[in-house]
Design a protein around this motif. Structure first.
Motif, PDB file in Angstrom:
ATOM      1  N   LEU A 227      36.073  30.668  64.957  1.00 24.05           N
ATOM      2  CA  LEU A 227      35.832  31.667  65.987  1.00 24.05           C
ATOM      3  C   LEU A 227      36.803  31.521  67.158  1.00 24.05           C
ATOM      4  O   LEU A 227      37.393  32.511  67.604  1.00 24.05           O
ATOM      5  CB  LEU A 227      34.370  31.569  66.458  1.00 24.05           C
ATOM      6  N   ASP A 228      36.957  30.300  67.681  1.00 23.50           N
ATOM      7  CA  ASP A 228      37.878  30.158  68.817  1.00 23.50           C
ATOM      8  C   ASP A 228      39.331  30.239  68.348  1.00 23.50           C
ATOM      9  O   ASP A 228      40.208  30.678  69.099  1.00 23.50           O
ATOM     10  CB  ASP A 228      37.612  28.881  69.627  1.00 23.50           C
ATOM     11  N   ASP A 229      39.593  29.869  67.081  1.00 24.90           N
ATOM     12  CA  ASP A 229      40.940  30.080  66.526  1.00 24.90           C
ATOM     13  C   ASP A 229      41.278  31.575  66.535  1.00 24.90           C
ATOM     14  O   ASP A 229      42.430  31.954  66.738  1.00 24.90           O
ATOM     15  CB  ASP A 229      41.012  29.576  65.079  1.00 24.90           C
TER      16      ASP A 229
ATOM     17  N   GLY B 193      39.361  23.130  57.759  1.00 22.40           N
ATOM     18  CA  GLY B 193      38.779  22.489  58.942  1.00 22.40           C
ATOM     19  C   GLY B 193      37.404  23.055  59.177  1.00 22.40           C
ATOM     20  O   GLY B 193      36.437  22.635  58.525  1.00 22.40           O
ATOM     21  N   ASN B 194      37.317  24.030  60.047  1.00 27.46           N
ATOM     22  CA  ASN B 194      36.009  24.638  60.344  1.00 27.46           C
ATOM     23  C   ASN B 194      35.312  25.088  59.070  1.00 27.46           C
ATOM     24  O   ASN B 194      34.102  24.937  58.917  1.00 27.46           O
ATOM     25  CB  ASN B 194      36.190  25.841  61.269  1.00 27.46           C
ATOM     26  N   VAL B 195      36.098  25.698  58.183  1.00 29.28           N
ATOM     27  CA  VAL B 195      35.635  26.061  56.837  1.00 29.28           C
ATOM     28  C   VAL B 195      36.783  25.713  55.888  1.00 29.28           C
ATOM     29  O   VAL B 195      37.842  25.248  56.325  1.00 29.28           O
ATOM     30  CB  VAL B 195      35.252  27.566  56.744  1.00 29.28           C
TER      31      VAL B 195
ATOM     32  N   ALA C 280      34.211  11.142  68.807  1.00 25.61           N
ATOM     33  CA  ALA C 280      35.295  11.923  68.190  1.00 25.61           C
ATOM     34  C   ALA C 280      35.096  13.425  68.310  1.00 25.61           C
ATOM     35  O   ALA C 280      34.008  13.955  68.039  1.00 25.61           O
ATOM     36  CB  ALA C 280      35.422  11.544  66.715  1.00 25.61           C
ATOM     37  N   GLU C 281      36.173  14.074  68.675  1.00 27.97           N
ATOM     38  CA  GLU C 281      36.245  15.545  68.670  1.00 27.97           C
ATOM     39  C   GLU C 281      36.490  16.008  67.238  1.00 27.97           C
ATOM     40  O   GLU C 281      37.145  15.311  66.448  1.00 27.97           O
ATOM     41  CB  GLU C 281      37.383  15.974  69.614  1.00 27.97           C
ATOM     42  N   PHE C 282      36.041  17.209  66.876  1.00 27.35           N
ATOM     43  CA  PHE C 282      36.056  17.654  65.481  1.00 27.35           C
ATOM     44  C   PHE C 282      37.444  17.594  64.826  1.00 27.35           C
ATOM     45  O   PHE C 282      37.593  17.031  63.733  1.00 27.35           O
ATOM     46  CB  PHE C 282      35.497  19.082  65.375  1.00 27.35           C
TER      47      PHE C 282
ATOM     48  N   HIS D 293      37.858  26.557  72.922  1.00 31.09           N
ATOM     49  CA  HIS D 293      38.815  25.445  72.940  1.00 31.09           C
ATOM     50  C   HIS D 293      40.236  25.863  72.585  1.00 31.09           C
ATOM     51  O   HIS D 293      41.189  25.579  73.306  1.00 31.09           O
ATOM     52  CB  HIS D 293      38.381  24.381  71.922  1.00 31.09           C
ATOM     53  N   ASP D 294      40.368  26.506  71.411  1.00 32.72           N
ATOM     54  CA  ASP D 294      41.702  26.727  70.850  1.00 32.72           C
ATOM     55  C   ASP D 294      42.572  27.651  71.696  1.00 32.72           C
ATOM     56  O   ASP D 294      43.803  27.546  71.678  1.00 32.72           O
ATOM     57  CB  ASP D 294      41.577  27.294  69.430  1.00 32.72           C
ATOM     58  N   ALA D 295      41.927  28.534  72.439  1.00 36.94           N
ATOM     59  CA  ALA D 295      42.687  29.450  73.295  1.00 36.94           C
ATOM     60  C   ALA D 295      43.565  28.662  74.265  1.00 36.94           C
ATOM     61  O   ALA D 295      44.681  29.072  74.603  1.00 36.94           O
ATOM     62  CB  ALA D 295      41.730  30.356  74.053  1.00 36.94           C
TER      63      ALA D 295
HETATM   64  C1  BDR Z   1      37.670  22.318  67.751  1.00 33.46           C
HETATM   65  O1  BDR Z   1      36.904  22.195  66.555  1.00 33.46           O
HETATM   66  C2  BDR Z   1      36.733  23.437  65.944  1.00 33.46           C
HETATM   67  O2  BDR Z   1      35.411  23.626  65.570  1.00 33.46           O
HETATM   68  C3  BDR Z   1      37.226  24.479  66.926  1.00 33.46           C
HETATM   69  O3  BDR Z   1      37.826  25.562  66.234  1.00 33.46           O
HETATM   70  C4  BDR Z   1      38.212  23.728  67.772  1.00 33.46           C
HETATM   71  O4  BDR Z   1      39.500  23.755  67.187  1.00 33.46           O
HETATM   72  C5  BDR Z   1      36.787  21.941  68.927  1.00 33.46           C
HETATM   73  O5  BDR Z   1      36.322  20.643  68.778  1.00 33.46           O
END
Ligand code: BDR
Ligand code: CA
Length: 326
Positions: A18-20, A41-43, A166-168, A244-246
């Motif tokens: 979604l943020d991508d 990644g996300n999917v 950890a961040e995703f 985030h990604d924006a």
């Molecule tokens: C990041 O993880 C993903 O879920 C989002 O698209 C973003 O890139 C945030 O942790």
């Protein structure tokens, strides 16, 4: 609207998500996107690739090549996607139309290497796990000095989101992040949760965006944000959607809206509670260690919200008129 010919030329590596999706819209609006690489990644990769292609259709960017990359991280296994935030298809409850074309290739790594070898000074924006970028750097270490900057949404200098540490994006492929951090890039910028959590799109902002969207085909972005905002508010204590990604795109298109400092960063690879953490050394007066990145620590939230609003409504994206101020 076409970006200025003087705007930076970029490769966008992403896992929409979604943020991508917002990042893709911003990049197409403000930067010269040489091509898009997709990563799992996300999917899964099949979905992130189909989503990137469908978003290009919606945004009138069918001329932008989309190359499918790696689905699985360097460690060879992945236990978890981010479907709890992004839905089973990576687009929340939205069913994007089938893409009008297949991916340009299914070898994004080769494309990244050849593209960087063919053009000095490209910027790489990465909004997913760094798997493709690490493979490219491993296969062709000569590209390191040809890259102007890697602008990565990932990591955190404080809390994680997938685990406490950890961040995703880093959690999915810490080995890849480690390779990128150690590659000796002239400019590596880490846009982590510590800053992305400070720029939120809340419910009134998204409702106003929906009202202001003046092209029917762009309404889908309000739908995507609707889902994301609800999921983030129900799964976290955030008061809105952190896109985030924006910020990884804005770091390149509008760097004056972010500020950071060069810090030593170590990616924790050891099994255990800290695996996937970006350990940022924030001690004062320490000589920079060899592994360093510019860690973004501040963002101009109001201006960033205006910019996103502008990109999704085909407005100017600058000046006053922040819909959240109403
Ligand atoms: C990041 O993880 C993903 O879920 C989002 O698209 C973003 O890139 C945030 O942790
Ligand atoms: Ca992402």
């Amino acid at each position: 609207m076409t970006p200025y010919l003087s705007s930076p030329r970029v490769i966008l590596d992403c896992d929409p998500g979604l943020d991508d999706a917002i990042a893709i819209a911003l990049a197409l609006r403000h930067l010269q996107v040489v091509g898009i690489a997709t990563v799992g990644g996300n999917v899964g990769l099949e979905r992130t690739t189909a989503n990137a292609l469908a978003l290009c259709d919606i945004l009138g960017a069918t001329h932008v090549p989309v190359h499918a990359g790696h689905d699985i991280p360097l460690s060879g296994s992945l236990e978890h996607r981010a479907t709890e935030y992004h839905g089973p298809n990576g687009t929340g409850s939205v069913q994007l139309p089938n893409p009008s074309r297949p991916p340009t290739s299914v070898n994004a790594v080769e494309w990244i290497v050849e593209t960087i070898r063919g053009e000095e000074g490209l910027t790489v924006i990465a909004t997913g796990p760094l798997t493709n970028i690490a493979h490219a750097l491993n296969a062709a270490p000569d590209i390191v000095e040809r890259i102007a900057q890697v602008s990565w949404m990932g990591g955190s200098s404080d809390a994680g989101n997938t685990t406490a540490a950890a961040e995703f994006n880093c959690w999915v492929d810490p080995e890849a992040a480690d390779i990128v951090f150690r590659a000796g890039l002239e400019r590596l910028t880490m846009i982590g949760l510590n800053v992305t959590h400070t720029v939120l799109l809340d419910r009134p902002w998204i409702d106003q965006l929906r009202t202001d969207i003046n092209k029917p085909e762009l309404t889908v972005f309000a739908d995507l944000l609707d889902y994301y905002e609800v999921r983030q508010r129900s799964l976290t204590t955030l008061a809105g959607a952190a896109v985030h990604d924006a910020l990884a795109v804005i770091n390149v298109s509008h760097p004056e809206l972010l500020a950071g400092i060069k810090r030593p960063v170590e990616v924790i690879l050891a099994e255990g509670a800290a695996r996937g953490m970006t350990l940022v050394d924030r001690r004062p007066r320490r000589e920079p260690a060899p592994v360093a990145a510019t860690v973004i620590e501040w963002a101009d939230g109001d201006s960033i919200r205006q910019l996103i609003h502008g990109a999704l409504t085909c407005g100017s994206g600058s000046g006053t008129g922040d819909p959240s101020a109403a």
